[in-house]
Design a protein around this motif. Sequence first.
Motif, PDB file in Angstrom:
ATOM      1  N   ALA A  32       0.890  -1.208  -0.014  1.00  0.00           N
ATOM      2  CA  ALA A  32       0.027   0.171   0.099  1.00  0.00           C
ATOM      3  C   ALA A  32       1.040   1.284  -0.122  1.00  0.00           C
ATOM      4  O   ALA A  32       0.637   2.374  -0.766  1.00  0.00           O
ATOM      5  CB  ALA A  32      -0.789   0.180   1.368  1.00  0.00           C
ATOM      6  N   ALA A  33       1.958   1.329   0.657  1.00  0.00           N
ATOM      7  CA  ALA A  33       2.676   2.385   0.648  1.00  0.00           C
ATOM      8  C   ALA A  33       3.673   2.384  -0.590  1.00  0.00           C
ATOM      9  O   ALA A  33       3.850   3.531  -1.039  1.00  0.00           O
ATOM     10  CB  ALA A  33       3.921   2.148   1.902  1.00  0.00           C
ATOM     11  N   GLY A  51       2.033   6.486  -7.235  1.00  0.00           N
ATOM     12  CA  GLY A  51       0.944   7.090  -7.436  1.00  0.00           C
ATOM     13  C   GLY A  51       1.070   8.517  -7.501  1.00  0.00           C
ATOM     14  O   GLY A  51       0.228   9.346  -7.957  1.00  0.00           O
ATOM     15  N   GLN A  52       2.227   9.109  -6.887  1.00  0.00           N
ATOM     16  CA  GLN A  52       2.624  10.286  -6.922  1.00  0.00           C
ATOM     17  C   GLN A  52       2.969  11.134  -8.277  1.00  0.00           C
ATOM     18  O   GLN A  52       3.616  10.384  -8.936  1.00  0.00           O
ATOM     19  CB  GLN A  52       3.534  10.873  -5.701  1.00  0.00           C
ATOM     20  CG  GLN A  52       3.198  10.296  -4.464  1.00  0.00           C
ATOM     21  CD  GLN A  52       2.024  10.977  -4.034  1.00  0.00           C
ATOM     22  OE1 GLN A  52       1.557  12.187  -3.991  1.00  0.00           O
ATOM     23  NE2 GLN A  52       0.866  10.025  -3.423  1.00  0.00           N
ATOM     24  N   GLU A 101       2.388   1.716  -3.465  1.00  0.00           N
ATOM     25  CA  GLU A 101       1.572   2.117  -4.317  1.00  0.00           C
ATOM     26  C   GLU A 101       1.187   3.637  -4.303  1.00  0.00           C
ATOM     27  O   GLU A 101       1.014   4.324  -5.477  1.00  0.00           O
ATOM     28  CB  GLU A 101      -0.128   1.486  -4.310  1.00  0.00           C
ATOM     29  CG  GLU A 101      -0.014   0.082  -4.814  1.00  0.00           C
ATOM     30  CD  GLU A 101      -1.198  -0.717  -4.573  1.00  0.00           C
ATOM     31  OE1 GLU A 101      -1.711  -1.528  -5.508  1.00  0.00           O
ATOM     32  OE2 GLU A 101      -2.114  -0.281  -3.554  1.00  0.00           O
ATOM     33  N   THR A 102       1.362   4.156  -2.850  1.00  0.00           N
ATOM     34  CA  THR A 102       1.161   5.612  -2.688  1.00  0.00           C
ATOM     35  C   THR A 102       2.309   6.258  -3.397  1.00  0.00           C
ATOM     36  O   THR A 102       2.150   7.295  -4.009  1.00  0.00           O
ATOM     37  CB  THR A 102       0.920   5.888  -1.190  1.00  0.00           C
ATOM     38  OG1 THR A 102      -0.106   5.124  -0.639  1.00  0.00           O
ATOM     39  CG2 THR A 102       0.889   7.079  -1.059  1.00  0.00           C
ATOM     40  N   LEU A 103       3.418   5.710  -3.255  1.00  0.00           N
ATOM     41  CA  LEU A 103       4.689   6.341  -3.581  1.00  0.00           C
ATOM     42  C   LEU A 103       4.679   6.383  -5.134  1.00  0.00           C
ATOM     43  O   LEU A 103       4.861   7.455  -5.905  1.00  0.00           O
ATOM     44  CB  LEU A 103       5.889   5.553  -3.352  1.00  0.00           C
ATOM     45  CG  LEU A 103       7.102   6.105  -3.875  1.00  0.00           C
ATOM     46  CD1 LEU A 103       7.729   7.388  -3.368  1.00  0.00           C
ATOM     47  CD2 LEU A 103       8.386   5.097  -3.703  1.00  0.00           C
TER      48      LEU A 103
END
Length: 192
Positions: free
Chosen positions: A23-24, A30-31, A26-28
């Motif tokens: 999840a982390a 997706g920026q 994916e967040t990275l």
Amino acid sequence: FEKLFSAAWAGMPNDRVRSVFVAAVETLLGQPYHAQFLKHSFGFTGASHSNFQAGSQHQRMNPIQCFLRTLSKLQPVPELSADLLMHLACEYNSWYEVLTLLECQYCISKTDGGSLESATREEELLSLINTCHLNLNQRDVCLAASSFVDSCIGAGTEHALSLDVYGMAEDALEAYSDLIEQVDAAETAFDL
């Protein structure tokens, strides 16, 4: 970085911890700030097919391609959002890296069982894999892959052949050995 990342991934105690990490990641990924580094990414070299230039041994890779390639080498391969992967493929020219991750996710989904949810997931992944091949101008691979999937005798055969095709020789050998053992066991039971 790749060895450190692989060691950290392998050292995670269970899938729950890995899912938090994914999840982390994916967040990275997706920026939107990755685009600013594309013009400075020429220090990264590797054998990227997406930037192929005739006569060149080392082609340019951007940071997203490098990161996705590292993710595809992890065991087990992390399951990233298919929407995110397709976005990264379009925005950062990482079609080959995304294709590898989608194919790994497809192999994982084939081993998860025959539930309706996994069948839907498999169809979605096959569609995305075909999209990647089409964007790479590999229409012949799309046709061959669709006939390959339709002609496989069983999920085990399809899994073993997929591993073999994508260069995972040790895993393919293990899958072939399992299939041979299954046939031997069936013959032994039939002879009794």
